[in-house]
Write a protein that holds these residues in place. Structure first.
Motif, PDB file in Angstrom:
ATOM      1  N   SER A  89       0.860  -1.175   0.000  1.00  0.00           N
ATOM      2  CA  SER A  89       0.000   0.000   0.000  1.00  0.00           C
ATOM      3  C   SER A  89       0.896   1.225   0.000  1.00  0.00           C
ATOM      4  CB  SER A  89      -0.882  -0.008   1.256  1.00  0.00           C
ATOM      5  OG  SER A  89      -1.557   1.220   1.395  1.00  0.00           O
ATOM      6  N   SER A  90       0.365   2.331  -0.462  1.00  0.00           N
ATOM      7  CA  SER A  90       1.189   3.539  -0.521  1.00  0.00           C
ATOM      8  C   SER A  90       1.540   4.059   0.874  1.00  0.00           C
ATOM      9  CB  SER A  90       0.484   4.622  -1.323  1.00  0.00           C
ATOM     10  OG  SER A  90      -0.752   4.938  -0.719  1.00  0.00           O
ATOM     11  N   ARG A  91       0.762   3.710   1.898  1.00  0.00           N
ATOM     12  CA  ARG A  91       1.097   4.180   3.251  1.00  0.00           C
ATOM     13  C   ARG A  91       2.366   3.514   3.784  1.00  0.00           C
ATOM     14  NH1 ARG A  91      -1.209   1.760   8.288  1.00  0.00           N
ATOM     15  NH2 ARG A  91      -1.614  -0.406   7.766  1.00  0.00           N
ATOM     16  N   TYR A  92       2.725   2.360   3.228  1.00  0.00           N
ATOM     17  CA  TYR A  92       3.967   1.705   3.627  1.00  0.00           C
ATOM     18  C   TYR A  92       5.174   2.328   2.931  1.00  0.00           C
ATOM     19  CZ  TYR A  92       1.263  -1.952   5.884  1.00  0.00           C
ATOM     20  OH  TYR A  92       0.409  -2.629   6.711  1.00  0.00           O
ATOM     21  N   ALA A  93       4.952   3.098   1.881  1.00  0.00           N
ATOM     22  CA  ALA A  93       6.045   3.694   1.102  1.00  0.00           C
ATOM     23  C   ALA A  93       6.278   5.161   1.445  1.00  0.00           C
ATOM     24  CB  ALA A  93       5.735   3.547  -0.388  1.00  0.00           C
ATOM     25  N   GLU A  94       5.709   5.642   2.528  1.00  0.00           N
ATOM     26  CA  GLU A  94       5.838   7.061   2.861  1.00  0.00           C
ATOM     27  C   GLU A  94       7.238   7.426   3.349  1.00  0.00           C
ATOM     28  OE1 GLU A  94       2.707   7.867   5.615  1.00  0.00           O
ATOM     29  OE2 GLU A  94       1.160   7.789   4.070  1.00  0.00           O
ATOM     30  N   SER A  95       7.917   6.507   4.017  1.00  0.00           N
ATOM     31  CA  SER A  95       9.231   6.821   4.575  1.00  0.00           C
ATOM     32  C   SER A  95      10.307   5.940   3.938  1.00  0.00           C
ATOM     33  CB  SER A  95       9.218   6.624   6.094  1.00  0.00           C
ATOM     34  OG  SER A  95      10.483   6.885   6.631  1.00  0.00           O
ATOM     35  N   VAL A  96      10.754   6.343   2.751  1.00  0.00           N
ATOM     36  CA  VAL A  96      11.845   5.660   2.054  1.00  0.00           C
ATOM     37  C   VAL A  96      12.974   6.671   1.911  1.00  0.00           C
ATOM     38  CG1 VAL A  96      12.561   4.500  -0.061  1.00  0.00           C
ATOM     39  CG2 VAL A  96      10.242   4.163   0.800  1.00  0.00           C
ATOM     40  N   ASP A  97      14.084   6.396   2.574  1.00  0.00           N
ATOM     41  CA  ASP A  97      15.240   7.293   2.541  1.00  0.00           C
ATOM     42  C   ASP A  97      16.390   6.608   1.822  1.00  0.00           C
ATOM     43  OD1 ASP A  97      13.908   9.233   4.148  1.00  0.00           O
ATOM     44  OD2 ASP A  97      14.380   8.036   5.921  1.00  0.00           O
ATOM     45  N   VAL A  98      17.150   7.400   1.076  1.00  0.00           N
ATOM     46  CA  VAL A  98      18.292   6.851   0.342  1.00  0.00           C
ATOM     47  C   VAL A  98      19.508   7.719   0.627  1.00  0.00           C
ATOM     48  CG1 VAL A  98      17.822   8.139  -1.779  1.00  0.00           C
ATOM     49  CG2 VAL A  98      19.024   5.964  -1.904  1.00  0.00           C
ATOM     50  N   GLY A  99      20.652   7.081   0.653  1.00  0.00           N
ATOM     51  CA  GLY A  99      21.893   7.807   0.882  1.00  0.00           C
ATOM     52  C   GLY A  99      23.057   6.968   0.384  1.00  0.00           C
ATOM     53  N   SER A 100      24.245   7.483   0.584  1.00  0.00           N
ATOM     54  CA  SER A 100      25.437   6.716   0.205  1.00  0.00           C
ATOM     55  C   SER A 100      26.423   6.752   1.355  1.00  0.00           C
ATOM     56  CB  SER A 100      26.055   7.262  -1.076  1.00  0.00           C
ATOM     57  OG  SER A 100      26.531   8.560  -0.872  1.00  0.00           O
ATOM     58  N   GLU A 101      27.172   5.674   1.468  1.00  0.00           N
ATOM     59  CA  GLU A 101      28.178   5.538   2.511  1.00  0.00           C
ATOM     60  C   GLU A 101      29.445   4.979   1.881  1.00  0.00           C
ATOM     61  OE1 GLU A 101      26.585   2.738   5.292  1.00  0.00           O
ATOM     62  OE2 GLU A 101      25.069   4.125   6.064  1.00  0.00           O
ATOM     63  N   ILE A 102      30.528   5.146   2.579  1.00  0.00           N
ATOM     64  CA  ILE A 102      31.781   4.512   2.176  1.00  0.00           C
ATOM     65  C   ILE A 102      32.034   3.368   3.159  1.00  0.00           C
ATOM     66  CG2 ILE A 102      34.264   4.802   1.827  1.00  0.00           C
ATOM     67  CD1 ILE A 102      32.591   6.361  -0.167  1.00  0.00           C
ATOM     68  N   GLN A 103      32.082   2.164   2.636  1.00  0.00           N
ATOM     69  CA  GLN A 103      32.352   0.996   3.475  1.00  0.00           C
ATOM     70  C   GLN A 103      33.525   0.237   2.872  1.00  0.00           C
ATOM     71  OE1 GLN A 103      28.785  -1.319   3.885  1.00  0.00           O
ATOM     72  NE2 GLN A 103      27.841   0.150   5.276  1.00  0.00           N
ATOM     73  N   GLY A 104      34.593   0.142   3.636  1.00  0.00           N
ATOM     74  CA  GLY A 104      35.781  -0.561   3.141  1.00  0.00           C
ATOM     75  C   GLY A 104      36.383   0.102   1.915  1.00  0.00           C
ATOM     76  N   GLY A 105      36.252   1.409   1.819  1.00  0.00           N
ATOM     77  CA  GLY A 105      36.812   2.133   0.675  1.00  0.00           C
ATOM     78  C   GLY A 105      35.951   2.073  -0.574  1.00  0.00           C
ATOM     79  N   VAL A 106      34.750   1.533  -0.461  1.00  0.00           N
ATOM     80  CA  VAL A 106      33.850   1.398  -1.614  1.00  0.00           C
ATOM     81  C   VAL A 106      32.573   2.187  -1.326  1.00  0.00           C
ATOM     82  CG1 VAL A 106      32.554  -0.235  -3.014  1.00  0.00           C
ATOM     83  CG2 VAL A 106      34.762  -0.897  -2.094  1.00  0.00           C
ATOM     84  N   ARG A 107      32.111   2.911  -2.332  1.00  0.00           N
ATOM     85  CA  ARG A 107      30.852   3.668  -2.195  1.00  0.00           C
ATOM     86  C   ARG A 107      29.671   2.700  -2.267  1.00  0.00           C
ATOM     87  NH1 ARG A 107      28.018   6.597  -6.366  1.00  0.00           N
ATOM     88  NH2 ARG A 107      26.421   7.883  -5.380  1.00  0.00           N
TER      89      ARG A 107
END
Length: 140
Positions: A89-107
Motif C-alpha cells: 500500500s502507498s502508506r507503507y512507502a511514505e518513509s523511504v530514505d536513500v543515501g550513500s556511505e563509504i564501506q571498506g573504501g567502496v561507495r
C-alpha cells in the motif's frame, strides 16, 4: 461402569441425574475459542512476515537500481516506493530514505524503509518495521 451396573445406592446408573449434561457444548465453545485465537495469531505472524519480506525485497531492488552506473540514488528511492506501493500500500512507502556511505573504501548506496507494522486487532508489535538494504555503486 458398564450399562446396567448398579450404582453405589443400588439403583441403576441410567436412573441417576447426569451431572455432566451440556459439558460437550461448553467444551466445544472453549476449544473453538482457543483454536480461533491460535488461527488469528498465525494470521498475524504470516501478515507481519509477508510485509517484512516485501519491504526487504523492495528496498534491495531500490538499492540495486540506485547503484547502477546510469542511475542516481533518487532513482533507487523512486523504484523502492513504486514496488512497495504496488505490492502493499502507498502508506507503507511514505518513509523511504536513500543515501550513500563509504564501506571498506567502496561507495555503497543505502536504502532505508520505515513502515507501520500490520496489525490484526490488538495483537502485534508495538513499533513499526525498519529495514535497510545496501548495494555497491557501479560508478566508483
Amino acid at each position: 461402569m458398564a450399562p446396567g451396573d448398579k450404582g453405589p445406592q443400588g439403583g441403576s446408573r441410567a436412573a441417576q441425574p447426569d451431572h455432566e449434561s451440556g459439558a460437550a457444548v461448553a467444551d466445544f465453545v472453549m476449544v473453538t475459542m482457543l483454536v480461533s485465537f491460535i488461527f488469528v495469531g498465525l494470521m498475524q505472524l504470516g501478515l507481519f512476515l509477508h510485509t517484512r519480506n516485501t519491504l526487504i525485497a523492495s528496498a534491495a531492488e531500490g538499492a540495486r537500481m540506485g547503484a547502477r552506473a546510469d542511475a542516481s540514488p533518487a532513482d533507487g528511492q523512486a523504484r523502492a516506493r513504486e514496488l512497495i506501493s504496488e505490492q502493499l500500500s502507498s502508506r507503507y512507502a511514505e518513509s523511504v530514505d536513500v543515501g550513500s556511505e563509504i564501506q571498506g573504501g567502496v561507495r555503497v548506496i543505502v536504502v532505508r524503509v520505515s513502515a507501520p507494522a500490520p496489525i490484526i486487532g490488538p495483537f502485534g508489535p508495538s513499533r513499526g518495521l525498519s529495514v535497510t538494504a545496501r548495494a555497491f555503486a557501479e560508478a566508483q
